[in-house]
Design a protein around this motif. Structure first.
Motif, short mmCIF file in Angstrom:
data_model
loop_
_atom_site.label_atom_id
_atom_site.label_comp_id
_atom_site.label_asym_id
_atom_site.label_seq_id
_atom_site.Cartn_x
_atom_site.Cartn_y
_atom_site.Cartn_z
N GLU A 104 -39.91 86.03 -48.50
CA GLU A 104 -39.06 86.75 -49.33
C GLU A 104 -37.94 86.02 -50.07
OE1 GLU A 104 -39.54 91.05 -46.91
OE2 GLU A 104 -37.94 89.95 -46.40
N VAL A 105 -37.72 84.89 -49.68
CA VAL A 105 -36.37 84.12 -50.09
C VAL A 105 -36.75 83.66 -51.50
CG1 VAL A 105 -35.23 82.17 -49.80
CG2 VAL A 105 -34.83 83.98 -48.24
N ASN A 106 -35.82 83.54 -52.31
CA ASN A 106 -36.07 82.92 -53.74
C ASN A 106 -34.85 82.02 -54.35
OD1 ASN A 106 -34.44 84.94 -54.67
ND2 ASN A 106 -35.79 86.22 -55.71
N ASP A 107 -33.96 82.04 -53.26
CA ASP A 107 -32.57 81.44 -53.74
C ASP A 107 -32.52 80.10 -53.04
OD1 ASP A 107 -32.17 82.77 -51.43
OD2 ASP A 107 -29.76 83.39 -52.35
N LEU A 108 -33.25 79.38 -52.34
CA LEU A 108 -33.19 78.29 -51.33
C LEU A 108 -32.58 77.04 -52.24
CD1 LEU A 108 -36.02 78.11 -49.11
CD2 LEU A 108 -33.80 78.81 -48.57
N LYS A 109 -31.63 76.37 -51.97
CA LYS A 109 -31.17 75.31 -52.64
C LYS A 109 -31.85 73.73 -52.44
CE LYS A 109 -26.50 77.23 -52.20
NZ LYS A 109 -25.29 77.12 -51.50
N TYR A 110 -33.03 74.01 -51.90
CA TYR A 110 -33.94 72.86 -51.48
C TYR A 110 -35.50 73.43 -51.76
CZ TYR A 110 -34.29 75.20 -47.04
OH TYR A 110 -34.49 75.97 -46.15
N LYS A 111 -36.46 72.36 -51.82
CA LYS A 111 -37.64 72.72 -51.86
C LYS A 111 -38.47 72.79 -50.68
CE LYS A 111 -38.08 71.47 -56.81
NZ LYS A 111 -38.46 70.55 -57.88
N VAL A 112 -39.21 73.58 -50.37
CA VAL A 112 -39.94 73.45 -49.27
C VAL A 112 -41.40 72.63 -49.32
CG1 VAL A 112 -41.27 75.01 -47.48
CG2 VAL A 112 -39.39 75.51 -48.34
N ASN A 113 -41.85 72.90 -50.71
CA ASN A 113 -43.19 72.18 -50.69
C ASN A 113 -42.69 70.74 -51.46
OD1 ASN A 113 -44.83 74.26 -50.17
ND2 ASN A 113 -44.25 75.30 -51.80
N VAL A 114 -42.51 69.82 -50.61
CA VAL A 114 -42.40 68.42 -51.10
C VAL A 114 -43.03 67.49 -50.10
CG1 VAL A 114 -40.03 68.78 -51.99
CG2 VAL A 114 -40.44 68.27 -49.57
#
Length: 128
Positions: A118-128
Motif C-alpha cells: 500500500e506504500v507509495n512514498d518510499l525514498k528508495y526502489k525495491v525493484n532494483v
C-alpha cells in the motif's frame, strides 16, 4: 530489518562499526537513504551460539529481511559487498561471516500503519 547474531564478547565491541558497514553497503548497492537503518543486534553467550567447524569466535550471522523485488544480481552484489567491506573495515574473514537474505512479499510487511504493497512514498526502489 537486519538481525545480526554473534558471541557477545566479539559482537558488542564492533556493533557500531558493523552497523555502519552494513548500512553503507545497503546504501551503495540498494540505494537506501541515510535514515533507513533498522539493525537489531543479538549478542549471545558462547554456550548458546553453535557454529560450523573452521570458524572462530568472530563468526557472525547477518539476516537481511526485505521486501521481494530485488534482482538476483543485485542480491548477489549486496552479499559480495558485505563480505568485502566487513573484511576490509573490521578484519573479519569471509569464512567467519554468514549472510542470509529473506524476502517477503510486500503485503507481508507492516509499517507506518499500512502494508508494504500500500506504500507509495518510499525514498528508495525495491525493484532494483
Amino acid at each position: 530489518m537486519i538481525v545480526i547474531y554473534g558471541i557477545k564478547e566479539e559482537l558488542n565491541p564492533i556493533k557500531a562499526k558493523l552497523s555502519d558497514v552494513i548500512h553503507g553497503c545497503m546504501q551503495s548497492v540498494l540505494g537506501f537513504p541515510e535514515d533507513k537503518r533498522a539493525h537489531r543486534f543479538i549478542p549471545m553467550d558462547r554456550a548458546d551460539f553453535y557454529y560450523p567447524g573452521g570458524r572462530t569466535d568472530a563468526y557472525t550471522v547477518i539476516e537481511i529481511n526485505m521486501m521481494a523485488g530485488r534482482q538476483i544480481e543485485t542480491q548477489k552484489n549486496l552479499i559480495k559487498s558485505l563480505f568485502q567491506e566487513i573484511e576490509r573495515q573490521l578484519l573479519i574473514s569471509p569464512v567467519n561471516v554468514e549472510i542470509i537474505i529473506k524476502e517477503q512479499a510486500p503485503h507481508q510487511w507492516g509499517f507506518r500503519g499500512m502494508t508494504g504493497d500500500e506504500v507509495n512514498d518510499l525514498k528508495y526502489k525495491v525493484n532494483v
